[in-house]
Design a protein around this motif. Structure first.
Motif, PDB file in Angstrom:
ATOM      1  N   MET A   1       0.813  -1.225   0.000  1.00  0.00           N
ATOM      2  CA  MET A   1       0.000   0.000   0.000  1.00  0.00           C
ATOM      3  C   MET A   1       0.848   1.277   0.000  1.00  0.00           C
ATOM      4  O   MET A   1       0.391   2.328  -0.427  1.00  0.00           O
ATOM      5  N   VAL A   2       2.083   1.178   0.517  1.00  0.00           N
ATOM      6  CA  VAL A   2       2.969   2.355   0.488  1.00  0.00           C
ATOM      7  C   VAL A   2       3.128   2.837  -0.954  1.00  0.00           C
ATOM      8  O   VAL A   2       3.228   4.029  -1.228  1.00  0.00           O
TER       9      VAL A   2
ATOM     10  N   VAL B   1      -8.019  -0.956   6.976  1.00  0.00           N
ATOM     11  CA  VAL B   1      -8.891   0.191   6.690  1.00  0.00           C
ATOM     12  C   VAL B   1      -8.326   1.459   7.326  1.00  0.00           C
ATOM     13  O   VAL B   1      -8.251   2.513   6.683  1.00  0.00           O
ATOM     14  N   LEU B   2      -7.878   1.343   8.585  1.00  0.00           N
ATOM     15  CA  LEU B   2      -7.328   2.527   9.263  1.00  0.00           C
ATOM     16  C   LEU B   2      -6.045   2.995   8.584  1.00  0.00           C
ATOM     17  O   LEU B   2      -5.851   4.191   8.340  1.00  0.00           O
ATOM     18  N   LEU B   3      -5.177   2.037   8.268  1.00  0.00           N
ATOM     19  CA  LEU B   3      -3.930   2.369   7.585  1.00  0.00           C
ATOM     20  C   LEU B   3      -4.235   2.991   6.214  1.00  0.00           C
ATOM     21  O   LEU B   3      -3.634   3.994   5.829  1.00  0.00           O
ATOM     22  N   GLY B   4      -5.211   2.417   5.533  1.00  0.00           N
ATOM     23  CA  GLY B   4      -5.596   2.942   4.220  1.00  0.00           C
ATOM     24  C   GLY B   4      -6.080   4.383   4.328  1.00  0.00           C
ATOM     25  O   GLY B   4      -5.696   5.234   3.520  1.00  0.00           O
TER      26      GLY B   4
ATOM     27  N   SER C   1       3.928  11.642  -2.329  1.00  0.00           N
ATOM     28  CA  SER C   1       3.258  10.823  -1.315  1.00  0.00           C
ATOM     29  C   SER C   1       4.010   9.520  -1.051  1.00  0.00           C
ATOM     30  O   SER C   1       4.049   9.079   0.094  1.00  0.00           O
ATOM     31  N   ILE C   2       4.634   8.943  -2.071  1.00  0.00           N
ATOM     32  CA  ILE C   2       5.439   7.737  -1.811  1.00  0.00           C
ATOM     33  C   ILE C   2       6.585   8.095  -0.857  1.00  0.00           C
ATOM     34  O   ILE C   2       6.895   7.361   0.074  1.00  0.00           O
TER      35      ILE C   2
END
Lengths: 238, 323
Positions: free
Chosen positions: A60-61, A139-142, A166-167
């Motif tokens: 996801m990062v 979900v929270l991390l997302g 953002s990366i």
């Protein structure tokens, strides 16, 4: 609220029309699937979802910035920002609408990994608590990752720049902090550990309900959404 | 309806709009006229809350653009110069989306969209409402932009260069549409083509170099800008003799001559309200010079406008050379 939802719906529909979103979605599922079959879904291995969640968090990062890069940048580049911001909507509604729109797509992406859950449940006895808390953690991390990406895309009309920014921000908190925790001297390694995204996420992937994680991801989301609103507002004065 | 007081907008060190004030009455159609880069678009963007003024107070429909920005935007419809749309959306879908943002109740949305689409000739061809915005031609995109603006029937309409990119037939229908809005709506539109706004507008504001160069009804402006008369004549005769003869007339300020084949074209600048046509005819008859043209030119609004544009470009060039 109604206008926020109208904006969110348009944003979400936009994802389903964009080839980019499908490519990112496919790559995400491919990468997490490869990891799943390599590290978990083998005879003799523990029927645990923990390694899968941790791998997905790292993917996801790189995946969320690609999803969020166009959000505001594209409005600036194409000029649709002009029609959007002269309609009776506030900057907060626009940012929240976009945020909810991406989260919708993000949840659809997560739902795709439910397939792995089904497979492992058929062939083993996975821990239900780990599955529930792991998805909650995702979900929270997302939400936090998406708001960082959203903020980056308010900075520039160039999608590529937004993605790189953002990366970079996400890598600092998800990867660099981990290295600093190990390698930096006394007081600093504690600070790095406190700022390390993955420390908090690991609690969730172990099936723990930890309020520190809620607070960390919740406040990061709130902070970056707030910064995005301010950034969008500042456009009027430039 | 629109009240602008001492409005100034700077982009960094560049002054785009320099201390302008004007007032627009409800129900009138006002034309904002000026060369490119005069500050028209910037002013319109401030009226519609897209940009904030550096200095000054702007009220639209009784609301301040800064403190009651959402109320202002609710009561205005703004069509930007280059209408940009979400390419992946369909025409009908986009208008429904915009209707939602405009706070049109869910039940009334479809009716509002259909009404606006009909006014903007979007119902022909039949599948138009289902086409994707990205596939539309410039003219149709412009119409979608206009339909969007009319959706909620706002009291104030701000149209930035509404006819740019349209073909002549579309320009005519756009003009008719704008004229049909007169009375119910206050319309402010910008253009750099004089002929276009002269026909539609009740009031003109000419802006150049960020300042108001002139304002008034088209008739009043035309009267005020008619300068000294000018007489053009074409004769056949010895150039020196002609110049001497004409130069000796009373009230002649300047005479220019140019050869047109074997005819001689002379332009006479006279004092205000002077008319030398009879004298020129008499002189030609006396000397036996054939005379094939003799007419009086009245300074037009066009001349005035070109003059302003010219002045602005000279000023800009001066500023550049000073840097």
């Amino acid at each position: 609220m109604r206008k926020t939802l109208i904006l969110a719906r348009r944003e979400l529909a936009g994802y389903f029309f964009s080839p980019m979103a499908y490519v990112i979605g496919a790559l995400f599922l491919l990468a997490s699937g490869m990891w799943f079959f390599h590290a978990i879904f083998r005879s003799g291995h523990e029927a645990s979802l923990r390694p899968l969640f941790e791998a997905m968090a790292y993917i996801m990062v790189f995946a969320t910035p690609l999803l969020t890069m166009r959000l505001v940048s594209e409005e600036f580049r194409s000029g649709t920002i002009e029609t959007l911001m002269t309609a009776p909507v506030t900057e907060t509604q626009v940012i929240l609408g976009k945020f909810l729109g991406v989260m919708g797509f993000y949840l659809a992406l997560l739902a795709g990994t439910g397939f792995f859950l089904v497979l492992i449940a058929v062939y083993g006895q996975p821990d239900g608590g780990v599955a529930v808390m792991g998805y909650l953690g995702m979900v929270l991390l997302g939400a936090a990752f998406v708001s960082v990406g959203l903020f980056a895309s308010t900075l520039t009309p160039y999608q590529l720049v937004a993605a790189i920014v953002s990366i970079a921000i996400l890598s600092v908190f998800a990867i660099m902090m981990q290295l600093l925790t190990i390698h930096s001297p006394e007081p600093w390694n504690h600070l790095a550990a406190q700022l390390n995204t993955m420390t908090y996420f690991k609690d969730f992937s172990r099936g723990m309900f930890d309020t520190r994680g809620w607070i960390f991801f919740g406040s990061a989301t709130a902070l970056f959404l707030f910064l995005s609103v301010k950034m969008l507002e500042s456009r009027r004065w430039r | 309806m629109i009240d602008v007081k001492n409005l100034t907008k700077r982009y960094g060190r560049m002054v785009a709009v320099d201390d302008i004030s004007f007032h627009v009455d409800a129900g009138s159609i006002v034309g904002f006229l000026g060369p490119n880069g005069a500050g028209k678009s910037t002013t319109l963007k401030i009226l519609t809350c897209f940009l904030s003024a550096t200095v000054g107070k702007v009220t639209v429909a009784g609301h301040d653009v800064l403190s009651e920005s959402v109320a202002v935007r609710q009561k205005t419809g703004y069509m930007p110069e280059a209408v940009s749309l979400y390419g992946e959306m369909r025409v009908g879908e986009y208008l429904m989306f915009r209707a939602g943002l405009r706070e049109i109740p869910r039940r009334a949305r479809r009716g509002a969209v259909e009404g606006a689409a009909q006014r903007c000739w979007l119902l022909q061809p039949e599948d138009m409402m289902r086409r994707r915005l990205g596939e539309l031609s410039r003219g149709y995109q412009q119409r979608v932009g206009l339909a969007d603006v009319l959706l909620h029937n706002p009291p104030v309409l701000v149209l930035d260069e509404p006819t740019i990119g349209l073909d002549p037939a579309q320009i005519r229908s756009m003009r008719e549409l704008i004229l049909s809005l007169r009375g119910d709506h206050t319309v402010i539109l910008s253009s750099h083509i004089l002929a276009e706004v002269e026909q539609i507008c009740d009031y003109l504001i000419v802006i150049a170099g960020g300042k108001i160069a002139a304002s008034g009804t088209p008739e009043a402006l035309r009267k005020s800008v008619t300068g000294p008369s000018r007489i053009v004549a074409e004769v056949k005769g010895d150039p020196d003799a002609v110049m001497r003869g004409v130069g000796a007339m009373k009230g002649v300020r300047q005479v220019d001559q140019a050869a047109h084949g074997n005819w001689l074209r002379i332009t006479i600048q006279g004092d205000e309200n002077s008319d030398h046509r009879a004298e020129v005819a008499k002189l030609a008859a006396e000397k036996g010079w054939p005379l094939r043209e003799l007419r009086k030119e009245v300074g037009s609004l066009e001349d005035f406008f070109i003059q302003i544009t010219y002045k602005q470009s000279v000023q800009a060039a001066g500023e550049v050379s000073r840097l």
